[in-house]
Design a protein around this motif. Structure first.
Motif, mmCIF file in Angstrom:
data_model
loop_
_atom_site.group_PDB
_atom_site.id
_atom_site.type_symbol
_atom_site.label_atom_id
_atom_site.label_comp_id
_atom_site.label_asym_id
_atom_site.label_seq_id
_atom_site.Cartn_x
_atom_site.Cartn_y
_atom_site.Cartn_z
ATOM 1 N N HIS A 1 0.835 -1.200 0.000
ATOM 2 C CA HIS A 1 0.000 0.000 0.000
ATOM 3 C C HIS A 1 0.879 1.264 0.000
ATOM 4 O O HIS A 1 0.714 2.155 -0.841
ATOM 5 C CB HIS A 1 -0.904 -0.034 1.241
ATOM 6 C CG HIS A 1 -1.856 1.108 1.348
ATOM 7 N ND1 HIS A 1 -3.170 1.024 0.939
ATOM 8 C CD2 HIS A 1 -1.707 2.376 1.820
ATOM 9 C CE1 HIS A 1 -3.774 2.176 1.140
ATOM 10 N NE2 HIS A 1 -2.908 3.022 1.683
ATOM 11 N N HIS B 1 1.669 4.544 -2.768
ATOM 12 C CA HIS B 1 1.698 5.988 -2.492
ATOM 13 C C HIS B 1 3.038 6.585 -2.904
ATOM 14 O O HIS B 1 3.100 7.632 -3.553
ATOM 15 C CB HIS B 1 1.525 6.248 -0.985
ATOM 16 C CG HIS B 1 0.112 6.170 -0.490
ATOM 17 N ND1 HIS B 1 -0.925 6.871 -1.074
ATOM 18 C CD2 HIS B 1 -0.439 5.510 0.564
ATOM 19 C CE1 HIS B 1 -2.049 6.625 -0.400
ATOM 20 N NE2 HIS B 1 -1.777 5.797 0.597
ATOM 21 N N GLU C 1 -4.972 7.105 -2.927
ATOM 22 C CA GLU C 1 -5.369 5.862 -2.244
ATOM 23 C C GLU C 1 -5.638 4.739 -3.257
ATOM 24 O O GLU C 1 -5.462 3.561 -2.944
ATOM 25 C CB GLU C 1 -6.601 6.083 -1.365
ATOM 26 C CG GLU C 1 -6.394 6.997 -0.156
ATOM 27 C CD GLU C 1 -5.314 6.536 0.820
ATOM 28 O OE1 GLU C 1 -4.939 5.356 0.786
ATOM 29 O OE2 GLU C 1 -4.830 7.372 1.610
ATOM 30 N N ALA D 1 -2.352 3.148 -4.083
ATOM 31 C CA ALA D 1 -1.931 2.358 -2.920
ATOM 32 C C ALA D 1 -2.714 1.038 -2.886
ATOM 33 O O ALA D 1 -2.152 -0.032 -2.670
ATOM 34 C CB ALA D 1 -2.163 3.169 -1.646
ATOM 35 N N TYR E 1 -11.469 6.512 0.706
ATOM 36 C CA TYR E 1 -11.146 5.083 0.670
ATOM 37 C C TYR E 1 -12.141 4.313 -0.196
ATOM 38 O O TYR E 1 -11.762 3.476 -1.005
ATOM 39 C CB TYR E 1 -11.160 4.485 2.076
ATOM 40 C CG TYR E 1 -9.908 4.764 2.873
ATOM 41 C CD1 TYR E 1 -8.643 4.488 2.343
ATOM 42 C CD2 TYR E 1 -9.967 5.303 4.147
ATOM 43 C CE1 TYR E 1 -7.492 4.741 3.067
ATOM 44 C CE2 TYR E 1 -8.809 5.559 4.882
ATOM 45 C CZ TYR E 1 -7.581 5.271 4.339
ATOM 46 O OH TYR E 1 -6.452 5.522 5.056
HETATM 47 ZN ZN ZN Z 1 -3.200 5.088 2.008
#
Ligand code: ZN
Length: 508
Positions: free
Chosen positions: A306, A310, A335, A338, A434
């Motif tokens: 993850h 990023h 995100e 990631a 998210y």
């Molecule tokens: Zn993150």
């Protein structure tokens, strides 16, 4: 009229963001005992005051919707609101950080654990009686100390945003500035919850029985932590091999894991260093730290993947873009990269190539991955529904613990604690980022599969495509815009591909 020009706001805003970011990196990596943020807020007071707010509000109102100028104005205004709110809440935040790092919780029979480590201890506790006792002690502490602090923070942040009168309410302000429709997303969340209800009811009892020996009616959130710890697969994810595996993966997709020295891996052992990997961009794209402390296990691998997503994203951002397109924007986008990387942990081809998981154990691991994915998605959908309703209640927060317990327990089956109603709460709707990232990563993955095949992650043409087409845009585009560019079948963001992928995993 304000003395502050847009050029100065960008220049000093970036310098401020870089200094805050560097200070956080130094504190969380153990290079400094504490983060000293207040002097930085003071030094840059001129980009965090009324002048700066007026400037960004003027830009927001005076630029035409749909133009690049308006896009810049939206991102700068959102950042200005966040920074000003954070500044006014800085002392409360310092109090919270101190509380979290020094507090202990104590069970009735005298077991004492660090508050910060309570969740990990609960997840690792195989004795159910001990687990519930520890969680009860934790909940008592939250109810007494941590919860009230967070409730005050949530209320003050809401009051601050509403006092600016950008739109009639907190929720309307969020929608106006971000362009994200809360009713649309919460409707999708509710539909996801009902669409996957029978899948959940079919799957959960089996795992509860074999792993913990309990029935759904008795399961609590502390049991969920123990269940999802899944230590039986630790053998396949050794800490010593973790960094090399991920670096090899990045090389095999045709990218440089260091991005020419822009990504700096901080792997040294140091007191005060966070145990979970994290990414800290201190200059975008030139200087991005990836901090890790490899101890192995599947969660550790997921986190490193993850954070690598990023880091690669920030390190590939175009350096000729203004501050707001490199640093600010729709966090759903960063995100999603990631999550594109961490979802390799659900990919049989990836697992067989980069971990020690054997072919014979892979189907079992994939079914577990499907179960976990379904759990986390159901939990996040419920969390957003709860947060939207909470913010919509015009300041009456008293019965929120009941609403929280009801909403989260119904979605996950696990019995939640009312005490957590204010600490399990993402301010400013980070949960929307998210959820949208979850949707977007599945579209990006589909696009990569259609161009470079199921093992795109080891195709040396896949990485350069990803870097040139997507990562280089930094944070300029919204999740919808990225989706429109990559979707192979003309579909936009939705939970549909995620439902399909969970079904496939569960049938492994
Ligand atoms: Zn993150």
């Amino acid at each position: 009229m304000s003395e502050l020009s847009l050029a100065r706001l960008r220049n000093d805003g970036q310098a401020f963001t870089e200094e805050i970011s560097r200070e956080s990196y130094l504190a969380h990596s153990g290079h400094k005992p504490v983060a000293e943020l207040s002097p930085i807020y003071e030094k840059y007071a001129h980009v965090l005051g009324q002048d700066a707010l007026d400037l960004t509000l003027d830009l927001f109102h005076e630029t035409a919707k749909g133009t690049e100028e308006h896009r810049s104005a939206r991102y700068l205004l959102e950042w200005e609101l966040e920074s000003q709110a954070s500044r006014s809440l800085a002392t409360l935040d310092e109090k919270e950080i101190a509380l979290e790092s020094t507090a202990y919780v104590e069970t009735i029979d005298g077991r004492r654990v660090q508050y910060q480590a309570a969740a990990i201890e609960i997840a690792n506790e195989r004795d159910r009686g001990q687990r519930l006792a520890l969680d009860a002690a934790r909940a008592r502490f939250v109810e007494r100390e941590h919860g009230p602090l967070r409730l005050e923070r949530l209320q003050r942040e809401k009051d601050f945003i509403e006092s600016l009168q950008i739109a009639p309410s907190y929720n309307a302000t969020f929608e106006e500035i971000t362009g994200i429709s809360l009713p649309t997303l919460t409707a999708e969340c509710s539909a996801f919850l009902s669409d996957t209800q029978s899948m959940w009811d079919d799957t959960l009892p089996r795992y509860l029985k074999t792993s913990l020996g309990i029935k759904p009616s008795e399961a609590t959130r502390s049991d969920a932590l123990a269940l999802l710890r899944a230590s039986e697969f630790d053998f396949a994810f050794p800490g010593a091999a973790m960094q090399d595996s991920v670096r090899r993966n990045i090389s095999e997709m045709g990218l440089d894991p260091d991005v020419g020295g822009r990504i700096i891996y901080d792997v040294g052992e140091r007191a005060g260093k966070r145990s979970r990997a994290f990414c800290a961009p201190t200059r975008v794209p030139q200087e991005v730290y990836l901090v890790l402390r490899p101890h192995g296990g599947q969660t550790d691998y997921t986190t490193l993947l993850h954070e690598s997503g990023h880091a690669l994203h920030f390190a590939h951002a175009r350096d000729d873009y203004p501050f707001e397109f490199r640093w600010l924007g729709d966090s759903s986008v960063t995100e999603s990269f990631a999550m594109l990387f961490d979802h390799r942990m659900q990919d049989a081809h990836w697992l067989l190539r980069y971990t020690e998981l054997s072919k014979s154990r892979t189907p079992e691991f994939l079914r577990l991955a499907g179960f976990e994915e379904l759990h986390y998605l159901r939990r996040y959908c419920a969390k957003l529904n709860y947060e939207v309703e909470a913010y919509g209640r015009n300041g009456d927060w008293h019965d929120l613990p009941d609403l929280y317990v009801d909403t989260l327990t119904r979605a996950t089956t696990f019995q939640y604690h009312g005490a957590d109603a204010f600490i399990d709460f993402d301010p400013r709707y980070y949960s929307t980022r998210y959820l949208r990232a979850w949707q977007l990563q599945s579209l990006i993955n589909e696009s990569l599969v259609s161009q470079f095949d199921v093992d795109w992650f080891r195709n040396p043409s896949a990485g350069p495509w990803l870097a040139n087409e997507l990562l280089s845009e930094g944070q300029r585009e919204s999740a919808e815009e990225v989706a429109a560019r990559v979707a192979t079948n003309g579909n936009g963001l939705s939970f549909a591909p995620l439902v399909r992928s969970i079904e496939k995993l569960l049938e492994s």
